[in-house]
Each structure stands twice: as C-alpha cells, then as structure tokens.
Design an enzyme around this catalytic site. Structure first.
Site, PDB file in Angstrom:
ATOM      1  N   GLY A 238       0.806  -1.218   0.000  1.00  0.00           N
ATOM      2  CA  GLY A 238       0.000   0.000   0.000  1.00  0.00           C
ATOM      3  C   GLY A 238       0.837   1.265   0.000  1.00  0.00           C
ATOM      4  O   GLY A 238       0.581   2.206  -0.764  1.00  0.00           O
ATOM      5  N   LYS A 239       1.863   1.307   0.843  1.00  0.00           N
ATOM      6  CA  LYS A 239       2.696   2.506   0.920  1.00  0.00           C
ATOM      7  C   LYS A 239       3.576   2.645  -0.313  1.00  0.00           C
ATOM      8  O   LYS A 239       3.793   3.757  -0.817  1.00  0.00           O
ATOM      9  CB  LYS A 239       3.537   2.473   2.196  1.00  0.00           C
TER      10      LYS A 239
ATOM     11  N   ASP B 246      10.890  -6.795   0.051  1.00  0.00           N
ATOM     12  CA  ASP B 246      10.320  -7.630   1.107  1.00  0.00           C
ATOM     13  C   ASP B 246      10.855  -9.043   0.927  1.00  0.00           C
ATOM     14  O   ASP B 246      11.074  -9.493  -0.204  1.00  0.00           O
ATOM     15  CB  ASP B 246       8.788  -7.634   1.045  1.00  0.00           C
TER      16      ASP B 246
ATOM     17  N   ASP C 185       8.807   0.357   7.209  1.00  0.00           N
ATOM     18  CA  ASP C 185       7.556   0.038   7.907  1.00  0.00           C
ATOM     19  C   ASP C 185       7.775  -1.310   8.584  1.00  0.00           C
ATOM     20  O   ASP C 185       7.540  -2.360   7.998  1.00  0.00           O
ATOM     21  CB  ASP C 185       6.402  -0.006   6.909  1.00  0.00           C
TER      22      ASP C 185
ATOM     23  N   CYS D  15       2.707  -0.016  13.148  1.00  0.00           N
ATOM     24  CA  CYS D  15       1.284   0.061  13.498  1.00  0.00           C
ATOM     25  C   CYS D  15       1.107  -0.334  14.964  1.00  0.00           C
ATOM     26  O   CYS D  15       0.130  -0.973  15.348  1.00  0.00           O
ATOM     27  CB  CYS D  15       0.425  -0.793  12.570  1.00  0.00           C
TER      28      CYS D  15
END
Length: 511
Positions: free
Chosen positions: A346-347, A365, A410, A463
């Site tokens: 998403g980012k 990733d 993230d 998060c």
C-alpha cells in the site's frame, strides 16, 4: 453433606452460580423442548442457510486457537470456503474475527453460565459455545433461535449437543435486553460492553466492576490481556485507555486513497455518491476518503478499476512524510526511493503515485508470497513502470547497492494500534514477543541507515502504540548511530470511526 457437594446436589456450582446440567431432551423431570437436541437428531432437518459459514468458521477458529496460523489465512484455506456465497463468506469472517476479538470476555461468560472452568470443557463444545454466545450478543441480524439451532447442529455427539444447547439457552434466560449506552442505574456487573454503541443487559451480575480503572476488570469487560491494559493505564491514564479499549472492539472504518493521476478525493466522493454510497473527504490528508457505511471494498468500481485503494489514514500519513519532507541536500533526478518490508504494498504504491516519474521506487520484502499481492496492486493501479520489486531481506542489502535519497522502513511490530483489524494479535502480546520485535526493529533500522545517502531521509513507521517500538526505538537509534537528526515523530491512537493507531518518525542524515 459438605458445602460444595450440597451445592452440586442443588444444581449449582460450588461458588454459588447455577450450574448447567446437560440432560437429554425428554429426560425425567424435564420436558422436551421444541428445537432441542433430540428434535435435531430425530428430524434430520435440512442444513440451515448459514450452517456452512458456521462450520467453516468453527474449523478456522480451532486452527487459530491451536496456533496453527493467522485467522484470515486459515479461514480462506478451509475446505468449503470458496463455495460460500459472498454474504456467507462475510459471515464466516465476522464470526472468526468477532470470537477472537472478544475471546476473553466470551470465555468469562461461558464460565459464568456453565459453572465450569474453561479448561475443563470439551474443546469442540467450548469453541461452539463461544460461537453461539457471540451470535446471541453481537449479531443483531441473526435470530436467536437460528443462532442456537444452527450452532447446536454442528456439535456432533449427543452429550456435546446437550451442553451447547444448555449453555446458550441459559444465557438467553439471563439476557434482559440491549441498550445503546450503559444504563447508570444498573451495576456494571450486569452490563456487558459489546461495542461503543451496544450494551447487553443481564438479569444477574456476571462481570466484575469495570467502572473503575483496574486492569483485570477492564481486561475482562473489554477483552484485552491484563498486560496491555496495565501498561496503557500507566502511560495513557484511565480516560485514554478506555477510549483505546473501546476503539479496539469497534468495527474498523474503511478509508480509501484516491489514485493520483486518475482521480482526486473530491471526485471519488462524488463517484461514490452517484452509486448511493455515503463518504466524505478526510481533511487532514489530501487523498483520503472515509466511507460512512459498511461495504466490501471489492464491490466498489473505483477500487476494482484502479481509481482508489484501501488504505488507512495513519498509513497514508507515513507515506506522505516520505514525500513531503524536504531534503537537506537536493537529489539528482530521478530520486531513488526505497520501501523496506513493503508487502502487501500500500505505501509503495502510494509513493509511486506521489512521485510519479520524478522517482524510482524500490519495493523490498523477503516474503515472496505477500509480494504477489503487491504485484496485483501495482498492475491494478497502472504502476508497473514505476515500481521495482525486490524479493530480499532488507538486512542483506549490501554496500554494492547505490544509496537512496529516501527510505521508508515500515517495520514488523506488535500491531497494538490495529487490534480491531488483527484481533488475534492481542493474545500474542507479551514481554518475550515484545523483546524479539524490538531486537528485529533495531536490526532493520541499522540496515536502513546504511542505505540512506548523506542529506537524505529515513522514515520509520509501525502500526504499534507501544513506547518501546516507537519513541524508544528512535532514542536507541540516535544513541547508536552518529550523524542523524530526528526531524519529527507522531504517535496516533486508534479512534472510533477514525484512523488506526500507529507511529512514524522522520530522520535526516547529515551531509
């Protein structure tokens, strides 16, 4: 006769609560009930409309509770899940997530209604009883008789069916009704906080007094582990802790992100309105739109056709920080931008939309399977020529890779800012898990620092709302790494009908 044995003889648990005794329908002293266990076994009724969804949910729940995987993945891999209608798949997902979210409260209620310790109940009967209690209290649209009948029908053996049926009917007898707010005239022990706008009212007090700022009582009533409630009470205080607990149990809002270059936030709101879907711009962010009604995003043409993506406001803010922070030493176009731990993307996609042709975005990733979702999003949004996908661990990127102007990390975290979306995460929180995560975050931050050129920036996001993973991680980074300056940091607490919880910090590498 001793007190405990005398209580047992009266049909009560030793602690004075009425004990559920599962007798076969038609046994002496008890008339058969219409729709009871014997009726189910004799008539062999055609499976109910939603029994398939409940069966799939039951199997997935048993897998999660046995620590065989995470809820959504286990549910989607269950035999029969793909054959369910969209409506039944949504029901199965709600049952699994709902039971996991409210697991501690459900177990407490089951102990109260049955008079048995949770570990002394047959595992299959226990999980079915939890499913049934959740339906009776949380699912307004499911009639009580259907919830009981369809859940009992999955129990199998006669003894198990009798127990589940007895538990659910005993709960039904103690249920006095529902209210949109907690009645001041009732003691807290008779009020069950289901959601911020829904409370169950009991005839007998089954809960501890959760009106006081005491971790154990709040943990039961709001279904959180004591360890989380204790640390939040200490750091946030009673009022903000209650707000976080309530937000964690509220339905998660759906934020959309308008795809720059194809539409904008205002045009997206108008498109949704033309389809009869209420939404409004989220003024704090340029591309954010908040849906005002519950709808599966996959049903929206704007999402399917690449004019919008689902992304919470807190996540959008972290990506915007990467784009909006000015560089102390200007970059030579095109800028080099990296999103580490990028899946599901998403980012990374938002960064590609924000920078356009002014930057080359790397999405890194180590999980190849999760990167497949990123590839799907990249294709849907028309970003295939703007994002380079790398299957590798960010810690393995060596000095041979040219440095980046901007890096987003993230990091994997405890997820305590998004417990309403990842309900089982609250039960996996603990000192050991937190220590492992902070060690991993430190390793990833060290690797990310090596990838930023002098004059460039690093944005660190999680998060989580835990100090050790957020501000504490930033403090430790500045102690270890020379030549870095903290530009800003922001922690957001989860809010009802608002953004998820999360954190981001911006660092500048001095030139």
């Amino acid at each position: 006769m001793g007190g405990a044995r005398a209580a047992a003889a009266r049909g009560q648990a030793p602690h004075g609560r009425r004990r559920v005794v599962a007798r076969p329908a038609g046994a002496p002293g008890r008339p058969a009930r219409s729709g009871g266990c014997a009726a189910v076994s004799r008539t062999r009724r055609k499976p109910g409309r939603w029994r398939g969804a409940r069966a799939v949910a039951l199997a997935a729940l048993e897998g999660v509770l046995d620590r065989r995987g995470w809820a959504r993945g286990l549910l989607q891999r269950q035999p029969g899940f793909d054959a369910l209608s969209a409506r039944d798949r949504a029901l199965a997902l709600e049952l699994v997530h709902g039971v996991l979210r409210m697991l501690r409260l459900l177990r407490h209620l089951l102990e109260q209604v049955s008079g048995r310790r949770i570990e002394r109940i047959d595992p299959r009967a226990r999980t079915l009883a939890l499913l049934g209690i959740y339906q009776l209290l949380w699912l307004e649209r499911v009639p009580a008789h259907a919830a009981i009948h369809e859940t009992v029908a999955l129990a199998g053996g006669r003894k198990r069916r009798g127990f589940v049926n007895a538990v659910l009917r005993a709960l039904q007898r103690n249920l006095a009704g529902f209210a949109a707010s907690a009645p001041a005239e009732l003691p807290p022990g008779r009020v069950v906080p289901l959601r911020p706008d829904r409370f169950a009212l009991l005839r007998s007090a089954w809960l501890p007094d959760w009106s006081q700022p005491e971790a154990h009582a709040l943990g039961i009533a709001f279904s959180h582990p004591d360890a989380l409630v204790e640390r939040w009470l200490e750091r946030l205080g009673p009022e903000r802790t209650r707000a976080v607990l309530a937000a964690d149990n509220a339905p998660p809002p759906v934020f959309l992100r308008a795809r720059r270059g194809r539409t904008d936030a205002q045009a997206l709101v108008q498109e949704l309105a033309a389809e009869g879907i209420a939404a409004h711009r989220w003024d704090e962010l340029p591309d954010a739109v908040l849906l005002e009604q519950r709808i599966a995003p996959s049903e929206l043409a704007a999402v399917r056709e690449g004019r919008a993506s689902v992304q919470d406001a807190t996540a959008q803010a972290a990506a915007l920080a990467v784009h909006e922070t000015p560089l102390a030493v200007p970059a030579t176009p095109p800028e080099r931008v990296a999103d580490l731990c990028a899946a599901p993307g998403g980012k990374a996609c938002y960064l590609a939309e924000l920078f356009g042709e002014r930057a080359e975005v790397w999405a890194v990733d180590r999980d190849a399977a999760r990167l497949e979702r990123l590839r799907e999003n990249v294709e849907r949004l028309g970003l295939t020529d703007r994002i380079r996908i790398e299957v590798r661990d960010a810690r393995s990127i060596g000095a041979q890779t040219p440095p980046f102007d901007r890096v987003l990390l993230d990091a994997p975290c405890s997820n305590t800012g998004v417990l309403r979306r990842r309900p089982e995460a609250r039960w996996r929180f603990g000192p050991g898990a937190l220590a492992s995560l902070t060690a991993l975050q430190a390793q990833l931050l060290e690797a990310a620092c090596r990838l930023v050129r002098p004059g460039g920036i690093l944005v660190y996001s999680t998060c989580s709302i835990e100090h050790e993973e957020n501000a504490g991680a930033c403090e430790r980074l500045l102690e270890r790494e020379r030549g870095w300056r903290l530009v800003e940091q922001r922690c957001t607490l989860p809010a009802i009908d608002g953004p998820d919880g999360g954190f981001h910090a911006v660092f500048e590498r001095r030139g």
